[in-house]
Structures are given as structure tokens and as C-alpha cells.
Design an enzyme around this catalytic site. Structure first.
Site, PDB file in Angstrom:
ATOM      1  N   ASP A  43       0.889  -1.257  -0.035  1.00  0.00           N
ATOM      2  CA  ASP A  43       0.077   0.089   0.023  1.00  0.00           C
ATOM      3  C   ASP A  43       0.885   1.356  -0.087  1.00  0.00           C
ATOM      4  O   ASP A  43       1.904   1.361   0.588  1.00  0.00           O
ATOM      5  CB  ASP A  43      -0.861   0.057   1.195  1.00  0.00           C
ATOM      6  CG  ASP A  43      -2.110   0.907   0.968  1.00  0.00           C
ATOM      7  OD1 ASP A  43      -2.224   1.396  -0.011  1.00  0.00           O
ATOM      8  OD2 ASP A  43      -2.533   0.915   2.186  1.00  0.00           O
ATOM      9  N   ASN A  91     -10.770  -2.966  -6.162  1.00  0.00           N
ATOM     10  CA  ASN A  91     -10.021  -1.882  -7.051  1.00  0.00           C
ATOM     11  C   ASN A  91     -10.821  -1.564  -8.346  1.00  0.00           C
ATOM     12  O   ASN A  91     -10.415  -0.485  -8.861  1.00  0.00           O
ATOM     13  CB  ASN A  91      -8.601  -2.538  -7.107  1.00  0.00           C
ATOM     14  CG  ASN A  91      -7.746  -2.283  -6.132  1.00  0.00           C
ATOM     15  OD1 ASN A  91      -6.571  -3.009  -5.893  1.00  0.00           O
ATOM     16  ND2 ASN A  91      -8.019  -1.477  -5.088  1.00  0.00           N
TER      17      ASN A  91
HETATM   18  C1  FPP Z   1      -1.626   0.175  -3.617  1.00  0.00           C
HETATM   19  O1  FPP Z   1      -1.201   1.567  -3.584  1.00  0.00           O
HETATM   20  C2  FPP Z   1      -1.076  -0.693  -4.828  1.00  0.00           C
HETATM   21  C3  FPP Z   1      -1.648  -1.082  -5.872  1.00  0.00           C
HETATM   22  C4  FPP Z   1      -3.211  -1.163  -5.748  1.00  0.00           C
HETATM   23  C5  FPP Z   1      -1.196  -1.937  -6.927  1.00  0.00           C
HETATM   24  C6  FPP Z   1       0.041  -2.508  -6.758  1.00  0.00           C
HETATM   25  C7  FPP Z   1       0.538  -3.001  -8.075  1.00  0.00           C
HETATM   26  C8  FPP Z   1       1.659  -3.206  -8.526  1.00  0.00           C
HETATM   27  C9  FPP Z   1       2.864  -2.726  -7.752  1.00  0.00           C
HETATM   28  C10 FPP Z   1       2.386  -3.840  -9.645  1.00  0.00           C
HETATM   29  C11 FPP Z   1       1.642  -4.895  -9.892  1.00  0.00           C
HETATM   30  C12 FPP Z   1       2.166  -6.074 -11.035  1.00  0.00           C
HETATM   31  C13 FPP Z   1       1.882  -7.264 -10.898  1.00  0.00           C
HETATM   32  C14 FPP Z   1       2.823  -8.203 -10.887  1.00  0.00           C
HETATM   33  C15 FPP Z   1       0.433  -8.040 -10.969  1.00  0.00           C
HETATM   34  P1  FPP Z   1      -2.451   2.468  -3.553  1.00  0.00           P
HETATM   35  O2  FPP Z   1      -2.901   2.997  -5.158  1.00  0.00           O
HETATM   36  O3  FPP Z   1      -3.801   1.905  -2.853  1.00  0.00           O
HETATM   37  O4  FPP Z   1      -1.883   3.865  -2.988  1.00  0.00           O
HETATM   38  P2  FPP Z   1      -2.599   4.745  -1.815  1.00  0.00           P
HETATM   39  O5  FPP Z   1      -3.316   3.977  -0.736  1.00  0.00           O
HETATM   40  O6  FPP Z   1      -1.417   5.579  -1.821  1.00  0.00           O
HETATM   41  O7  FPP Z   1      -3.554   5.279  -2.797  1.00  0.00           O
END
Ligand code: FPP
Length: 269
Positions: A43, A91
Site C-alpha cells: 500500500d 479496486n
Molecule cells: C496500492 O497502492 C497498490 C496497488 C493497488 C497496485 C500495486 C501493483 C503493482 C505494484 C504492480 C503489480 C504487478 C503485478 C505483478 C500484478 P495504492 O494505489 O492503494 O496507494 P494509495 O493507498 O497511496 O492510494
């Protein structure tokens, strides 16, 4: 290449990320004391990006580097199973542009990183619901599973379009249809029966669940499997998370006293 004996392999898209089983700074933790299954809620990508005047999507790009860094650290430490929450069934509520980016980026990432994961001896497994997931993403996940199917050093569960409640609902549907067809007697349904109908029936129970970015909740991740997981929260935003952070949390884990509902009577004298 003999993937099981490869000890130091750079990652092609990130030459700086190496997996080196002989690195001198790897903590020595007895294999039986290590968490057998670590699950991570990655996160903080969006906030990390916005804090630096960047777009959220650039945070996800930086998050992919942290993902490979963490996988390398987990392999080096000797963790047998790692689950990463890459895209949840919730998501889809994000903006269409971010969802489109995340789908396209996941597809590209899985495609680009599979060879490295294979060289590191990692077996990739997709965990999630097929419904709604882009077919091209599922295709890359299936290709990665096939490429890495014989690897034994670590299992990496990529949880894409995953939700803990959705997983339990899907298991209930499958069980109900077995009951309806007379193949399953309801009175014989046990915890082991339910576990058999989860997305990855052979998954080890989660020993340690980590969430980055200072948030303190588990957000529908591996609900059934983490019933007795130790929880660890890190204030580090996911793109800044390093293998040393992972090692630190695993070192802290070995001092936890796990009772699984049991108790010992030991009055102090
Ligand atoms: C959470 O941060 C992250 C995600 C929802 C996506 C994570 C995905 C990757 C790192 C790439 C994935 C690749 C593969 C291998 C499938 P957030 O967007 O919730 O951050 P925030 O809480 O600050 O808004």
C-alpha cells in the site's frame, strides 16, 4: 539454465536488483523459525507519487520495482511462500483510467519479470477470480505459471482480482453445487472441506501479514488463510520498501509468541 542452483541473478528490467543467496547481510534465521508464508498488502503507491508531485500511475511503476526487490529479499531469506496483493476485487471502483493503467501495467510487468522470477527459482501462481479480469492479464499469469511450474525455491502468489470475501463466496458456491448434486453430505463439511475449495487449496496458512504505508487494516486479503496470522505494519510507502524492511519484520516475527488459541498456565513465583 539450472534455476535451482542459480545463486546471484540480476533482474533484466532492473539491473540493480539482484538476488544473491550469498549476500553477507542476509540475517541468519533457522528455516523452521521463519514465517512459512508471508502476505503483503503493498500500500502507498498513490500517496508516494502525489507527495512527490507525480501521478498515481508513476507510484505504481515505482511499486513494481519494490515488488521485485521484496521477492529477491524473500528468496534470499528462505521464505517458502509469499503472497502479494496486486489488485483487489474492490479496486475496480477506482477511476477507469487508473484501472486501465493497472491492468495494462500488470500485464506488462508479469510479462517482463517472469524470466527473472524463473531464474531466481520462483514458482508463480495466480490467485483470484477470473470474472472481469482482463483476458490478456490472465493469459500472462497463466504463461508465468507454466514457465515457472517446476521451480521449488519459493512460491509467489500473485493475487490479482482477489478478494477474501469473493474467495469464500466462490468456495460456498462450489460446495453448494456438490451438495445439490448429492456428491457431498452437508454434515461432513469441515474446515478442511472449505479449504479445499479456495482458489489455492495447497496454500500454507499465512504466518505473517504485512501492510505498508501506515494503514492498519487487512482489507479483505486472504481472510480465511490469515485467521491466525501475525500482523505487522510498516510506515514505509510501498515504493520505498526494501528487502531490509522485509528482513526486519521477519526478524521481529520470530520473537512473537503464537498460541493458536491454546494457553499455558505458568504463574510467576
Ligand atoms: C496500492 O497502492 C497498490 C496497488 C493497488 C497496485 C500495486 C501493483 C503493482 C505494484 C504492480 C503489480 C504487478 C503485478 C505483478 C500484478 P495504492 O494505489 O492503494 O496507494 P494509495 O493507498 O497511496 O492510494
Amino acid at each position: 539454465m539450472d534455476t535451482q542452483t542459480t545463486r546471484s541473478v540480476p533482474n533484466a528490467p532492473h539491473p540493480a536488483i539482484r538476488m544473491d543467496l550469498d549476500a553477507p547481510d542476509i540475517p541468519h534465521i533457522a528455516p523452521e523459525s521463519l514465517p512459512q508464508h508471508v502476505a503483503i498488502v503493498m500500500d502507498g503507491n498513490g500517496r508516494w507519487a502525489n507527495q512527490q508531485g507525480l501521478h498515481r500511475t508513476q507510484g505504481h511503476e515505482a511499486g513494481e520495482r519494490a515488488l521485485m526487490e521484496t521477492v529477491a529479499g524473500a528468496v534470499e531469506l528462505g521464505i517458502p511462500e509469499l503472497s502479494l496483493y496486486a489488485f483487489s476485487t474492490e479496486n475496480w471502483r477506482r477511476s477507469p483510467a487508473e484501472v486501465r493503467f493497472l491492468m495494462g501495467f500488470s500485464r506488462q510487468t508479469i510479462h517482463d519479470d517472469s524470466a527473472t522470477l524463473n531464474a531466481w527459482g520462483v514458482r508463480v501462481r495466480w490467485v483470484g477470480r477470473a470474472q472481469k479480469l482482463w483476458r490478456s492479464v490472465l493469459g500472462e499469469l497463466r504463461a508465468a505459471e507454466q514457465l515457472t511450474q517446476h521451480n521449488q525455491r519459493m512460491t509467489l502468489n500473485l493475487c490479482v482480482n482477489y478478494g477474501g470475501r469473493a474467495e469464500i463466496v466462490d468456495a460456498m458456491r462450489a460446495i453448494a453445487s456438490q451438495v445439490q448434486s448429492g456428491r457431498l453430505n452437508p454434515s461432513r463439511i469441515s474446515e478442511a472441506t472449505v479449504a479445499r475449495y479456495l482458489y489455492a487449496p495447497h496454500m500454507h496458512d499465512v504466518d505473517l501479514m504485512i501492510r505498508t504505508s501506515g494503514e492498519r487494516r487487512t482489507s479483505n486479503f486472504l481472510m480465511w488463510e490469515s485467521a491466525y496470522a501475525e500482523l505487522a505494519f510498516s510506515d514505509v510507502m510501498w515504493p520505498d520498501f526494501t528487502r531490509q524492511d522485509l528482513w526486519g519484520l521477519c526478524t521481529e516475527y520470530i520473537h512473537r509468541h503464537r498460541r493458536f488459541g491454546g494457553a499455558q498456565d505458568a504463574p510467576r513465583v
